[in-house]
Design an enzyme around this catalytic site. Structure first.
Site, PDB file in Angstrom:
ATOM      1  N   SER A  53      22.475  37.504  39.451  1.00  0.00           N
ATOM      2  CA  SER A  53      22.105  36.817  40.532  1.00  0.00           C
ATOM      3  C   SER A  53      20.621  36.643  40.480  1.00  0.00           C
ATOM      4  CB  SER A  53      22.786  37.280  41.707  1.00  0.00           C
ATOM      5  OG  SER A  53      24.102  37.595  41.653  1.00  0.00           O
ATOM      6  N   LYS A  83      31.936  33.869  42.450  1.00  0.00           N
ATOM      7  CA  LYS A  83      30.566  34.197  41.893  1.00  0.00           C
ATOM      8  C   LYS A  83      30.313  33.336  40.796  1.00  0.00           C
ATOM      9  CE  LYS A  83      30.238  38.968  43.050  1.00  0.00           C
ATOM     10  NZ  LYS A  83      28.787  38.701  43.347  1.00  0.00           N
ATOM     11  N   THR A  87      36.033  36.396  42.216  1.00  0.00           N
ATOM     12  CA  THR A  87      35.191  36.332  40.801  1.00  0.00           C
ATOM     13  C   THR A  87      34.763  34.965  40.645  1.00  0.00           C
ATOM     14  OG1 THR A  87      36.507  38.174  40.042  1.00  0.00           O
ATOM     15  CG2 THR A  87      35.158  37.165  38.600  1.00  0.00           C
ATOM     16  N   GLU A 141      36.804  51.910  38.344  1.00  0.00           N
ATOM     17  CA  GLU A 141      35.557  52.251  37.506  1.00  0.00           C
ATOM     18  C   GLU A 141      35.039  50.945  36.538  1.00  0.00           C
ATOM     19  OE1 GLU A 141      33.729  54.748  36.535  1.00  0.00           O
ATOM     20  OE2 GLU A 141      32.859  54.040  34.758  1.00  0.00           O
ATOM     21  N   HIS A 160      40.780  51.600  37.572  1.00  0.00           N
ATOM     22  CA  HIS A 160      40.391  50.367  37.452  1.00  0.00           C
ATOM     23  C   HIS A 160      38.939  50.097  38.549  1.00  0.00           C
ATOM     24  CE1 HIS A 160      40.657  46.062  37.478  1.00  0.00           C
ATOM     25  NE2 HIS A 160      40.340  46.035  38.909  1.00  0.00           N
ATOM     26  N   ARG A 187      46.439  48.483  19.207  1.00  0.00           N
ATOM     27  CA  ARG A 187      45.006  49.274  19.144  1.00  0.00           C
ATOM     28  C   ARG A 187      44.950  50.543  18.989  1.00  0.00           C
ATOM     29  NH1 ARG A 187      43.986  49.982  25.731  1.00  0.00           N
ATOM     30  NH2 ARG A 187      42.149  50.941  24.932  1.00  0.00           N
ATOM     31  N   SER A 204      27.248  64.348  38.386  1.00  0.00           N
ATOM     32  CA  SER A 204      25.973  63.369  38.632  1.00  0.00           C
ATOM     33  C   SER A 204      26.079  62.055  39.289  1.00  0.00           C
ATOM     34  CB  SER A 204      25.582  63.151  37.194  1.00  0.00           C
ATOM     35  OG  SER A 204      24.786  62.164  36.818  1.00  0.00           O
ATOM     36  N   SER A 205      27.260  61.632  39.047  1.00  0.00           N
ATOM     37  CA  SER A 205      27.331  60.274  39.617  1.00  0.00           C
ATOM     38  C   SER A 205      27.562  60.433  41.090  1.00  0.00           C
ATOM     39  CB  SER A 205      28.924  59.607  38.896  1.00  0.00           C
ATOM     40  OG  SER A 205      28.577  59.147  37.720  1.00  0.00           O
ATOM     41  N   HIS A 264      33.585  57.174  21.212  1.00  0.00           N
ATOM     42  CA  HIS A 264      32.857  55.764  21.439  1.00  0.00           C
ATOM     43  C   HIS A 264      33.309  55.119  22.823  1.00  0.00           C
ATOM     44  CE1 HIS A 264      31.975  51.450  21.272  1.00  0.00           C
ATOM     45  NE2 HIS A 264      33.136  51.313  21.412  1.00  0.00           N
ATOM     46  N   ASP A 318      10.218  55.837  47.990  1.00  0.00           N
ATOM     47  CA  ASP A 318      10.881  56.509  46.703  1.00  0.00           C
ATOM     48  C   ASP A 318      12.689  56.446  47.170  1.00  0.00           C
ATOM     49  OD1 ASP A 318      11.885  58.489  44.817  1.00  0.00           O
ATOM     50  OD2 ASP A 318       9.897  59.126  44.649  1.00  0.00           O
ATOM     51  N   TYR A 322      34.939  48.230  37.669  1.00  0.00           N
ATOM     52  CA  TYR A 322      34.228  47.364  38.495  1.00  0.00           C
ATOM     53  C   TYR A 322      32.802  48.062  38.927  1.00  0.00           C
ATOM     54  CZ  TYR A 322      37.309  43.698  38.725  1.00  0.00           C
ATOM     55  OH  TYR A 322      38.182  42.687  38.276  1.00  0.00           O
ATOM     56  N   TRP A 337      40.076  57.223  25.322  1.00  0.00           N
ATOM     57  CA  TRP A 337      39.002  57.539  26.438  1.00  0.00           C
ATOM     58  C   TRP A 337      40.040  57.349  27.840  1.00  0.00           C
ATOM     59  CZ3 TRP A 337      37.720  54.904  31.087  1.00  0.00           C
ATOM     60  CH2 TRP A 337      38.222  53.674  31.404  1.00  0.00           C
ATOM     61  N   HIS A 394      48.229  47.547  37.060  1.00  0.00           N
ATOM     62  CA  HIS A 394      48.275  46.341  36.190  1.00  0.00           C
ATOM     63  C   HIS A 394      48.066  47.053  34.776  1.00  0.00           C
ATOM     64  CE1 HIS A 394      43.990  45.311  36.928  1.00  0.00           C
ATOM     65  NE2 HIS A 394      43.945  46.108  35.975  1.00  0.00           N
ATOM     66  N   HIS A 395      47.580  48.414  34.625  1.00  0.00           N
ATOM     67  CA  HIS A 395      47.497  48.840  33.375  1.00  0.00           C
ATOM     68  C   HIS A 395      48.779  49.704  32.943  1.00  0.00           C
ATOM     69  CE1 HIS A 395      43.124  48.458  33.158  1.00  0.00           C
ATOM     70  NE2 HIS A 395      43.039  48.531  34.530  1.00  0.00           N
TER      71      HIS A 395
HETATM   72  C1  HEM Z   1      39.660  38.696  36.519  1.00  0.00           C
HETATM   73  C2  HEM Z   1      39.162  40.097  36.551  1.00  0.00           C
HETATM   74  C3  HEM Z   1      40.117  40.926  35.475  1.00  0.00           C
HETATM   75  C4  HEM Z   1      41.508  41.044  35.448  1.00  0.00           C
HETATM   76  C5  HEM Z   1      42.582  40.084  35.983  1.00  0.00           C
HETATM   77  C6  HEM Z   1      41.860  41.781  34.444  1.00  0.00           C
HETATM   78  C7  HEM Z   1      42.931  42.455  34.182  1.00  0.00           C
HETATM   79  C8  HEM Z   1      43.170  43.385  33.375  1.00  0.00           C
HETATM   80  C9  HEM Z   1      44.660  43.818  32.876  1.00  0.00           C
HETATM   81  C10 HEM Z   1      45.782  43.420  33.662  1.00  0.00           C
HETATM   82  C11 HEM Z   1      44.544  44.818  31.975  1.00  0.00           C
HETATM   83  C12 HEM Z   1      45.628  45.895  31.320  1.00  0.00           C
HETATM   84  C13 HEM Z   1      45.962  45.359  30.100  1.00  0.00           C
HETATM   85  C14 HEM Z   1      47.086  46.256  29.256  1.00  0.00           C
HETATM   86  O1  HEM Z   1      46.605  47.407  29.043  1.00  0.00           O
HETATM   87  O2  HEM Z   1      48.075  45.600  28.746  1.00  0.00           O
HETATM   88  C15 HEM Z   1      43.153  45.241  31.815  1.00  0.00           C
HETATM   89  C16 HEM Z   1      42.648  46.041  31.133  1.00  0.00           C
HETATM   90  C17 HEM Z   1      41.244  46.418  30.977  1.00  0.00           C
HETATM   91  N1  HEM Z   1      40.036  45.913  31.741  1.00  0.00           N
HETATM   92 FE1  HEM Z   1      40.547  44.051  32.922  1.00  0.00          FE
HETATM   93  N2  HEM Z   1      40.493  42.569  34.052  1.00  0.00           N
HETATM   94  C18 HEM Z   1      39.644  41.958  34.849  1.00  0.00           C
HETATM   95  C19 HEM Z   1      38.183  42.159  34.719  1.00  0.00           C
HETATM   96  C20 HEM Z   1      37.707  43.286  34.248  1.00  0.00           C
HETATM   97  C21 HEM Z   1      36.283  43.676  34.048  1.00  0.00           C
HETATM   98  C22 HEM Z   1      35.281  43.243  35.016  1.00  0.00           C
HETATM   99  C23 HEM Z   1      36.343  44.853  33.474  1.00  0.00           C
HETATM  100  C24 HEM Z   1      34.919  45.802  33.170  1.00  0.00           C
HETATM  101  C25 HEM Z   1      33.925  45.596  33.236  1.00  0.00           C
HETATM  102  C26 HEM Z   1      37.499  45.292  32.936  1.00  0.00           C
HETATM  103  C27 HEM Z   1      37.796  46.218  31.991  1.00  0.00           C
HETATM  104  C28 HEM Z   1      38.942  46.392  31.388  1.00  0.00           C
HETATM  105  C29 HEM Z   1      39.246  47.547  30.749  1.00  0.00           C
HETATM  106  C30 HEM Z   1      38.384  48.613  30.276  1.00  0.00           C
HETATM  107  C31 HEM Z   1      40.502  47.637  30.318  1.00  0.00           C
HETATM  108  C32 HEM Z   1      41.386  48.497  29.077  1.00  0.00           C
HETATM  109  C33 HEM Z   1      41.633  49.711  29.764  1.00  0.00           C
HETATM  110  C34 HEM Z   1      42.221  50.473  28.514  1.00  0.00           C
HETATM  111  O3  HEM Z   1      43.483  50.393  28.406  1.00  0.00           O
HETATM  112  O4  HEM Z   1      41.606  51.194  28.016  1.00  0.00           O
HETATM  113  N3  HEM Z   1      38.511  44.249  33.400  1.00  0.00           N
HETATM  114  N4  HEM Z   1      42.280  44.072  32.545  1.00  0.00           N
HETATM  115 CU   LIG Z   2      42.160  47.210  35.570  1.00  0.00          CU
END
Ligand code: HEM
Ligand SMILES: [Cu+2]
Lengths: 192, 546
Positions: B276, B339, B336, B263, B261, B458, B177-178, B84, B113, B265, B149, B310-311
């Site tokens: 916008s 915006k 952010t 990614e 990370h 999770r 591709s990307s 998924h 083009d 964004y 993933w 932060h992950h």
């Molecule tokens: C103000 C903006 C953001 C902050 C401060 C933030 C912060 C964080 C933090 C600290 C985690 C880790 C949490 C943990 O695993 O304990 C996390 C996970 C994640 N964030 Fe964000 N995030 C932000 C915006 C976004 C955006 C814009 C996206 C994607 C469009 C995003 C996608 C994700 C994803 C996919 C994970 C989990 C990854 C995984 O462990 O599978 N985040 N975020």
């Molecule tokens: Cu992140």
């Protein structure tokens, strides 16, 4: 197929120069990914992060001066990684040593299974800041151990604590994790 | 295929006498170098992947409807969460944005083009092969990848199913591709702008894509690198991530998140661009703070490289590291916030109408902001020890990705569909689709915050009894949201087939070059560069401006 825009706008050299630069950038980042591996080790080395200890250290009794004033407690831990069946433990749990004093302790391992297993112990020190001050002159972790079914072994570790160890570190833990590397070992020998 | 054929219309010949229209039949799609064809291919592909990935998500929600193991084995459950995630990220969201870029960027900057049309064909056609390979592992004896993933080593190396090799090569292909796609987008934007279309006149969608393309170029090779290391560990006995051989599994996480990370964004910056465009159109005002939007996007892109750990707050980083990554992450909230402020200010005192794209855009602003706030909570390192690897994280990233990225893609489709097909979509059904999705998504993901705070981990197929009620609610929302998407498919196909004819401007407040060409957009547009208004700030002046 329609004309490429290059022809229409007369820009092929501009495009190909840019594409070359971008491709170079991509290749560079691919390399950077791999460069992160040694960089990571260097970073851990410099900062002592991760509790990684160094390799074999040459001990020259003449050059190392023993600091009788201080005592540092060194604790030993031994544990098996998932799937490892050996009995594996330190024969003493903890020793008190003077910085600079060469000490030997023994670890015990036994293979209770009915097949030959190759083991590899991986050390780690905490607090991580003390990793730089623990020098091993001899360690079973420098090589792999092969134990036949039922075989047991006493394995030596010789080490000393650096005289420069900061005052506030009075106790440190040296921990070993034992991995079953029989599969890698077989792969390595079969490819010879 | 006949539906796809209709998307450009076959009466598109009138534009240029020295051009012919699209070739007939299937070869048109296989050999095409036309940015509109390739854009459509990407979008259809993305829709197919969205439905496939969505099906996997419904398997997950079905199993979690009640405590206990009802429908699937734990190992298969893990395959579902893994597939998924992979399919939604790499198969649905990313190709959708590349499809939008293909369709819209040349039309927005007055280019005939994409800069590298043949490579463009390649970048798309790699994808079906990559994903067929990835999905085929489901039918193999060893089963599909089951390591999440994020494919953390050693789960994905020492303990991986044999099919990991298919996974690795699929990721290599997606990466190729990307990278080709992003090179193409950069070359198009930097080299093919119509004379007078300066950087600071470019529509924001083009700007955000330019920055995204650079992000892609910087991190996709790192992803390729990390899977290559895995390949070596699995097959050639190296020990990049194998502690027994002197490697380090934590290193994997660093390299992965150095990619991972940025990614996230990559998946949201183009969404910022879409939103916008839409908000300013339906507020009948110029975008508030265009320049600050450009700078905010750039700073987010820059910051995204220095927050990856932060992950990894719980991996045993030293205090200094925890603090650095905590503050750096919180810093991202500043651009952010700029915006969000600009979007709201654009709407302020605008004469707003609420067509379907605008509904999705407003929902985006509200719900994405909520996802940003939970992100901030997670960024607090000491608190993250509690939240990490719980459903709170799942709720966070689904709020930023589904009502964020996915809603923006749907908004974009409704917004530009009349331009692509020449027909208006069914507004009533579109609004119905929006409301079903909006309600569904909140029922689906909001309770997951509570589950996470209460400690539900999770990626588990079964759970303790106290989590039962919220899980049931969440699953109901999941099915509501999931099945509502069939309505989306219906609305899109209906619109492709026919409907009220759309004018060139389509929307009363529309502005920008794409609205100066007829609807449907002819097969070839801007073979001679259009004039760009001297006083245009970020766009061509139109009657809609206040
Ligand atoms: C103000 C903006 C953001 C902050 C401060 C933030 C912060 C964080 C933090 C600290 C985690 C880790 C949490 C943990 O695993 O304990 C996390 C996970 C994640 N964030 Fe964000 N995030 C932000 C915006 C976004 C955006 C814009 C996206 C994607 C469009 C995003 C996608 C994700 C994803 C996919 C994970 C989990 C990854 C995984 O462990 O599978 N985040 N975020
Ligand atoms: Cu992140």
């Amino acid at each position: 197929m329609s004309e490429t825009p290059d022809k229409q706008t007369n820009q092929p050299p501009k495009n190909s120069r840019l594409v070359q630069k971008l491709l170079l950038g991509a290749v560079g980042m691919f390399g950077f990914g791999f460069a992160l591996v040694p960089l990571y080790d260097v970073f851990c080395d410099i900062t002592g992060l991760n509790g990684k200890t160094g390799g074999r250290y040459a001990y020259e009794a003449a050059e190392v001066e023993v600091n009788e004033e201080r005592l540092v407690t060194v604790q030993f831990r031994a544990m098996n990684n998932a799937g490892m069946s050996w009995q594996f433990e330190p024969m003493v749990r903890q020793v008190e040593v003077h910085p600079g004093e060469l000490t030997e302790v023994m670890f015990y391992a036994r293979n209770p299974s009915s097949s030959t297993i190759v083991g590899q112990a991986v050390p780690s020190v905490s607090p991580f800041r003390s990793a730089d001050y623990l020098h091993k002159t001899e360690c079973f972790c420098f090589s792999q151990q092969t134990l036949l079914a039922g075989e047991e072994i006493d394995m030596p570790l010789r080490f000393f604590i650096d005289q420069d160890i900061p005052e506030e570190i009075t106790k440190l833990t040296l921990s070993y994790t034992l991995f079953d590397v029989t599969a890698n070992f077989q792969r390595a020998t079969s490819s010879l | 295929m006949s539906n796809i054929g209709a998307i450009d219309g076959h009466d598109a010949h009138h534009d240029d006498d020295h051009h012919h229209g699209p070739a007939k039949g299937i070869t048109r799609w296989i050999y095409t170098t036309n940015h509109k064809d390739i854009g459509s291919l990407y979008l259809w592909f993305s829709l197919a992947m969205f439905l496939l990935g969505g099906t996997f998500a419904l398997v997950i929600r079905l199993e979690l409807f009640q405590p206990g193991l009802q429908f699937v084995e734990p190992n298969f459950f893990n395959q579902m969460t893994t597939m998924h995630g992979l399919i939604m990220v790499f198969g649905a969201v990313m190709p959708a944005f590349v499809g939008l870029a293909n369709w819209m960027i040349p039309m927005m900057i007055g280019a005939p083009d994409m800069a590298l049309p043949r490579m463009n064909n390649w970048s798309f056609w790699i994808l079906p092969f990559a994903f067929t390979m990835l999905a085929s592992t489901l039918l193999m004896e060893a089963g599909a990848p089951n390591f999440g993933w994020t494919f953390y080593a050693p789960l994905s190396t020492t303990y991986a199913p044999e099919t990991v090799t298919f996974f690795i090569f699929a990721v290599h292909m997606m990466g190729a591709s990307s990278i080709m796609g992003s090179i193409n987008i950069i070359a198009t934007i930097q080299n093919l702008r119509a004379p007078g279309m300066t950087y600071m006149k470019m529509p924001l969608f083009v700007w955000t894509w330019l920055i995204t393309a650079y992000l892609l170029l910087a991190v996709m090779p790192v992803l390729a690198g990390v899977v290559t290391m895995m390949l070596f560990d699995v097959h050639f006995g190296t020990s990049f991530f194998n502690a027994a051989g002197g490697g380090d599994p934590v290193l994997f996480q660093h390299v992965f998140w150095f990619f991972g990370h940025p990614e996230v964004y990559i998946m949201i910056l183009p969404a910022f661009g879409v939103i916008s465009e839409i908000i300013s159109t339906f507020s009948r005002k110029r975008l508030f703070g265009y320049d600050s939007m450009v700078y905010a996007t750039s700073s987010i892109a820059f910051l995204s490289f220095i927050v990856w750990a932060h992950h990894m707050f719980t991996t045993g980083m030293p205090l200094a590291g925890e603090l650095f990554f905590m503050y750096a992450t919180m810093l991202i909230a500043v651009p952010t916030g700029v915006k969000v402020f600009n979007w709201i200010s654009t709407m302020f005192k605008g004469s707003i109408t609420f067509e379907t794209p605008m509904l999705f855009a407003i929902a985006f602003v509200v719900l994405f902001t909520m996802g940003g706030f939970t992100g901030l909570m997670l960024a607090i390192a000491p608190a993250d020890f509690q939240y990490h690897d719980t459903y709170f994280v799942v709720a966070h990233f689904h709020y930023v990705l589904v009502p964020g990225s996915v809603f923006s893609i749907m908004a974009a489709v409704y917004y530009w569909l009349p331009k692509w097909t020449g027909n208006m979509y069914d507004e009533t059904l579109g609004k119905l689709h929006f409301w079903l999705s909006f309600v569904g998504i909140n029922i689906l993901f909001f309770p997951q915050h509570f589950l996470g705070l209460a400690g539900m981990p999770r990626r588990i197929p079964d759970y303790a009894l106290q989590f039962a009620d919220f899980n049931m609610v969440s699953s109901i929302g999941g099915f509501l949201f999931g099945f509502s998407q069939l309505l989306f498919v219906f609305v899109v196909i209906k619109c492709v087939r026919g409907g009220k004819k759309a004018s060139a401007e389509v929307w009363e407040g529309s502005h920008g070059l794409e609205w100066t060409v007829p609807s449907p957009a002819p097969y070839h547009t801007f073979t001679t560069p259009p004039p760009i208004a001297e006083n245009a700030h970020a766009r061509v002046e139109t009657k809609g401006d206040v």
